[in-house]
Motif scaffolding. Structure first.
Motif, PDB file in Angstrom:
ATOM      1  N   ALA A 142      39.412 -17.489 -19.799  1.00  0.00           N
ATOM      2  CA  ALA A 142      40.646 -18.989 -19.080  1.00  0.00           C
ATOM      3  C   ALA A 142      39.697 -20.079 -18.225  1.00  0.00           C
ATOM      4  CB  ALA A 142      41.354 -17.885 -18.300  1.00  0.00           C
ATOM      5  N   ALA A 143      38.781 -19.487 -18.096  1.00  0.00           N
ATOM      6  CA  ALA A 143      37.719 -21.000 -16.680  1.00  0.00           C
ATOM      7  C   ALA A 143      36.412 -21.005 -17.358  1.00  0.00           C
ATOM      8  CB  ALA A 143      38.352 -20.901 -15.782  1.00  0.00           C
ATOM      9  N   ASP A 144      35.693 -22.562 -17.447  1.00  0.00           N
ATOM     10  CA  ASP A 144      34.371 -22.789 -17.324  1.00  0.00           C
ATOM     11  C   ASP A 144      32.897 -22.329 -16.571  1.00  0.00           C
ATOM     12  OD1 ASP A 144      35.054 -24.017 -20.064  1.00  0.00           O
ATOM     13  OD2 ASP A 144      35.873 -25.943 -18.319  1.00  0.00           O
ATOM     14  N   VAL A 145      33.584 -22.423 -15.736  1.00  0.00           N
ATOM     15  CA  VAL A 145      33.143 -21.945 -14.018  1.00  0.00           C
ATOM     16  C   VAL A 145      33.678 -21.210 -13.153  1.00  0.00           C
ATOM     17  CG1 VAL A 145      33.013 -24.466 -13.099  1.00  0.00           C
ATOM     18  CG2 VAL A 145      31.505 -23.132 -12.650  1.00  0.00           C
ATOM     19  N   ALA A 146      32.821 -20.597 -12.526  1.00  0.00           N
ATOM     20  CA  ALA A 146      34.366 -19.725 -11.503  1.00  0.00           C
ATOM     21  C   ALA A 146      32.918 -19.246 -10.077  1.00  0.00           C
ATOM     22  CB  ALA A 146      34.233 -18.592 -11.353  1.00  0.00           C
ATOM     23  N   VAL A 147      33.660 -19.908  -8.978  1.00  0.00           N
ATOM     24  CA  VAL A 147      33.395 -19.868  -7.478  1.00  0.00           C
ATOM     25  C   VAL A 147      33.856 -18.659  -6.824  1.00  0.00           C
ATOM     26  CG1 VAL A 147      33.318 -21.292  -5.127  1.00  0.00           C
ATOM     27  CG2 VAL A 147      33.245 -22.565  -7.824  1.00  0.00           C
ATOM     28  N   ALA A 148      33.023 -17.946  -6.695  1.00  0.00           N
ATOM     29  CA  ALA A 148      33.079 -16.332  -6.045  1.00  0.00           C
ATOM     30  C   ALA A 148      31.866 -15.266  -5.604  1.00  0.00           C
ATOM     31  CB  ALA A 148      34.809 -15.524  -6.997  1.00  0.00           C
ATOM     32  N   PRO A 149      32.274 -14.461  -4.404  1.00  0.00           N
ATOM     33  CA  PRO A 149      31.644 -13.886  -4.816  1.00  0.00           C
ATOM     34  C   PRO A 149      30.717 -13.124  -5.621  1.00  0.00           C
ATOM     35  CG  PRO A 149      33.382 -13.249  -3.214  1.00  0.00           C
ATOM     36  CD  PRO A 149      34.102 -14.792  -4.164  1.00  0.00           C
ATOM     37  N   ARG A 150      29.737 -12.358  -5.668  1.00  0.00           N
ATOM     38  CA  ARG A 150      28.645 -12.086  -6.564  1.00  0.00           C
ATOM     39  C   ARG A 150      29.586 -10.762  -6.762  1.00  0.00           C
ATOM     40  NH1 ARG A 150      23.557 -12.242  -8.182  1.00  0.00           N
ATOM     41  NH2 ARG A 150      23.288 -13.309  -5.752  1.00  0.00           N
ATOM     42  N   PRO A 151      30.205 -10.698  -8.453  1.00  0.00           N
ATOM     43  CA  PRO A 151      30.778  -9.664  -9.034  1.00  0.00           C
ATOM     44  C   PRO A 151      29.833  -8.507  -9.784  1.00  0.00           C
ATOM     45  CG  PRO A 151      31.039 -11.436 -10.523  1.00  0.00           C
ATOM     46  CD  PRO A 151      30.317 -11.657  -9.102  1.00  0.00           C
ATOM     47  N   GLU A 152      30.256  -7.396  -9.167  1.00  0.00           N
ATOM     48  CA  GLU A 152      29.272  -6.545  -9.678  1.00  0.00           C
ATOM     49  C   GLU A 152      29.709  -5.822 -10.808  1.00  0.00           C
ATOM     50  OE1 GLU A 152      30.566  -2.548  -8.128  1.00  0.00           O
ATOM     51  OE2 GLU A 152      29.809  -3.067  -5.753  1.00  0.00           O
ATOM     52  N   GLY A 153      28.315  -5.417 -11.732  1.00  0.00           N
ATOM     53  CA  GLY A 153      28.110  -5.573 -13.218  1.00  0.00           C
ATOM     54  C   GLY A 153      28.382  -7.240 -13.820  1.00  0.00           C
ATOM     55  N   TRP A 154      28.135  -8.197 -12.764  1.00  0.00           N
ATOM     56  CA  TRP A 154      28.657  -9.631 -13.746  1.00  0.00           C
ATOM     57  C   TRP A 154      27.002  -9.406 -15.130  1.00  0.00           C
ATOM     58  CZ3 TRP A 154      31.809 -12.797 -15.565  1.00  0.00           C
ATOM     59  CH2 TRP A 154      31.486 -13.461 -16.332  1.00  0.00           C
ATOM     60  N   THR A 155      26.828  -9.580 -16.291  1.00  0.00           N
ATOM     61  CA  THR A 155      26.153  -9.614 -16.693  1.00  0.00           C
ATOM     62  C   THR A 155      25.970 -11.625 -17.755  1.00  0.00           C
ATOM     63  OG1 THR A 155      27.178  -9.681 -19.404  1.00  0.00           O
ATOM     64  CG2 THR A 155      25.827  -7.770 -18.155  1.00  0.00           C
ATOM     65  N   GLY A 156      26.869 -11.689 -17.385  1.00  0.00           N
ATOM     66  CA  GLY A 156      26.128 -13.681 -17.690  1.00  0.00           C
ATOM     67  C   GLY A 156      26.006 -14.293 -16.560  1.00  0.00           C
ATOM     68  N   PRO A 157      25.953 -15.810 -17.116  1.00  0.00           N
ATOM     69  CA  PRO A 157      24.900 -16.275 -16.413  1.00  0.00           C
ATOM     70  C   PRO A 157      25.350 -16.708 -14.390  1.00  0.00           C
ATOM     71  CG  PRO A 157      25.895 -17.580 -18.425  1.00  0.00           C
ATOM     72  CD  PRO A 157      25.923 -16.318 -18.011  1.00  0.00           C
ATOM     73  N   LEU A 158      24.472 -16.736 -13.638  1.00  0.00           N
ATOM     74  CA  LEU A 158      24.983 -16.702 -11.812  1.00  0.00           C
ATOM     75  C   LEU A 158      24.236 -17.490 -11.471  1.00  0.00           C
ATOM     76  CD1 LEU A 158      26.581 -13.717 -10.394  1.00  0.00           C
ATOM     77  CD2 LEU A 158      24.382 -14.877  -9.367  1.00  0.00           C
ATOM     78  N   ARG A 159      24.875 -18.685 -11.196  1.00  0.00           N
ATOM     79  CA  ARG A 159      23.756 -19.225  -9.855  1.00  0.00           C
ATOM     80  C   ARG A 159      24.373 -19.051  -8.356  1.00  0.00           C
ATOM     81  NH1 ARG A 159      22.845 -25.465  -9.211  1.00  0.00           N
ATOM     82  NH2 ARG A 159      21.532 -25.725  -7.533  1.00  0.00           N
ATOM     83  N   GLU A 160      23.443 -18.268  -7.242  1.00  0.00           N
ATOM     84  CA  GLU A 160      23.627 -18.488  -6.123  1.00  0.00           C
ATOM     85  C   GLU A 160      24.055 -19.449  -5.099  1.00  0.00           C
ATOM     86  OE1 GLU A 160      21.930 -16.510  -2.224  1.00  0.00           O
ATOM     87  OE2 GLU A 160      21.914 -15.001  -3.941  1.00  0.00           O
ATOM     88  N   LEU A 161      25.050 -19.922  -4.272  1.00  0.00           N
ATOM     89  CA  LEU A 161      25.136 -20.781  -3.734  1.00  0.00           C
ATOM     90  C   LEU A 161      24.869 -20.963  -2.478  1.00  0.00           C
ATOM     91  CD1 LEU A 161      28.768 -21.688  -5.457  1.00  0.00           C
ATOM     92  CD2 LEU A 161      26.581 -22.545  -6.382  1.00  0.00           C
ATOM     93  N   GLY A 162      24.991 -20.325  -1.584  1.00  0.00           N
ATOM     94  CA  GLY A 162      25.079 -19.954  -0.346  1.00  0.00           C
ATOM     95  C   GLY A 162      25.493 -18.148   0.119  1.00  0.00           C
TER      96      GLY A 162
END
Length: 246
Positions: A142-162
């Protein structure tokens, strides 16, 4: 070898006059910006900036490096513009998902900067009351990118913002524990709390923090909106959230 990001950080500090203002400009935390500057200094072999009480000033090495850094960034900008025009990336749509608690404080300033840089790209923002619902939407495409707390078990690309810092809000005129001191939540166990509706993900955050302190919050008011909690008017209340990685 120096990276484009390191050069951007260096030039931003010079042009803004301070690490704090530069961090806001390049959308980084101040510690991350400082690390980037230190890495660049290791590459060039000397200190580039000297921290003074109210500003950062160039060292002799910094003055020698600055023109080349500015020229390199100008060339990078030209390469990007040529590439985007060739690939027709200055038009289209970007779908962004975000948890409600991050929208006002963290995301809206970024949206303004995005619109300034990419006026031809339509930005479609969808907010979610809880992290679980946001993750479901992302898995469904439903979206191309998400801004949220780090989800548990997420296996997709992830970049820490702060790191997002949350606070406890006390009634007007009531003194807290003092600057730099932590508030012991057990001291608030007998207070009436402004809490969040269960559908809001911050409800779980509050309950978990209170449970770790050995009590369940006594609820005076519940709200579904994160921005409404500090404005609610019970006689004695606190609002609590936590420190989390985004």
């Amino acid at each position: 070898m120096a990276t484009v990001r390191q050069l951007e950080c260096f030039v931003a500090v010079v042009e803004c006059g301070s690490f704090t203002a530069a961090a806001e400009r390049v959308l980084m935390t101040q510690p991350a910006l400082s690390r980037s500057i230190r890495e660049l200094e290791r590459v060039v072999g000397g200190a580039l900036l000297e921290r003074q009480p109210r500003r950062a000033v160039l060292t002799p090495v910094g003055r020698a490096v600055l023109p080349a850094a500015q020229a390199a960034l100008a060339e990078v900008k030209r390469v990007r513009e040529l590439g985007r025009r060739a690939a027709n990336l200055d038009a289209g749509e970007l779908r962004v998902a975000a948890v409600q608690s991050l929208t006002l404080a963290a995301l809206l300033p970024v949206v303004r900067e995005w619109r300034r840089r990419h006026s031809g790209v339509e930005l479609r923002l969808t907010e979610f009351a809880s992290l679980d619902r946001l993750v479901e939407a992302m898995r469904a495409g439903a979206a191309d990118v998400a801004v949220a707390p780090r989800p548990e078990g997420w296996t997709g690309p992830l970049r820490e913002l702060g790191v997002e810092e949350f606070v406890v809000v006390l009634p007007a005129g009531e003194e807290g524990p003092g600057p730099g001191r932590r508030l012991d939540l057990r001291a608030l166990s007998n207070r009436a709390w402004v809490h969040y509706e269960p559908a809001n993900g911050l409800s779980t955050v509050v309950d978990a923090a209170c449970a770790a302190a050995g009590f369940a919050p006594r609820v005076a008011v519940r709200t579904a909106q994160s921005s409404a909690a500090p404005a609610s008017p019970p006689p004695a209340w606190v609002r609590l959230s936590c420190r989390q990685t985004c």
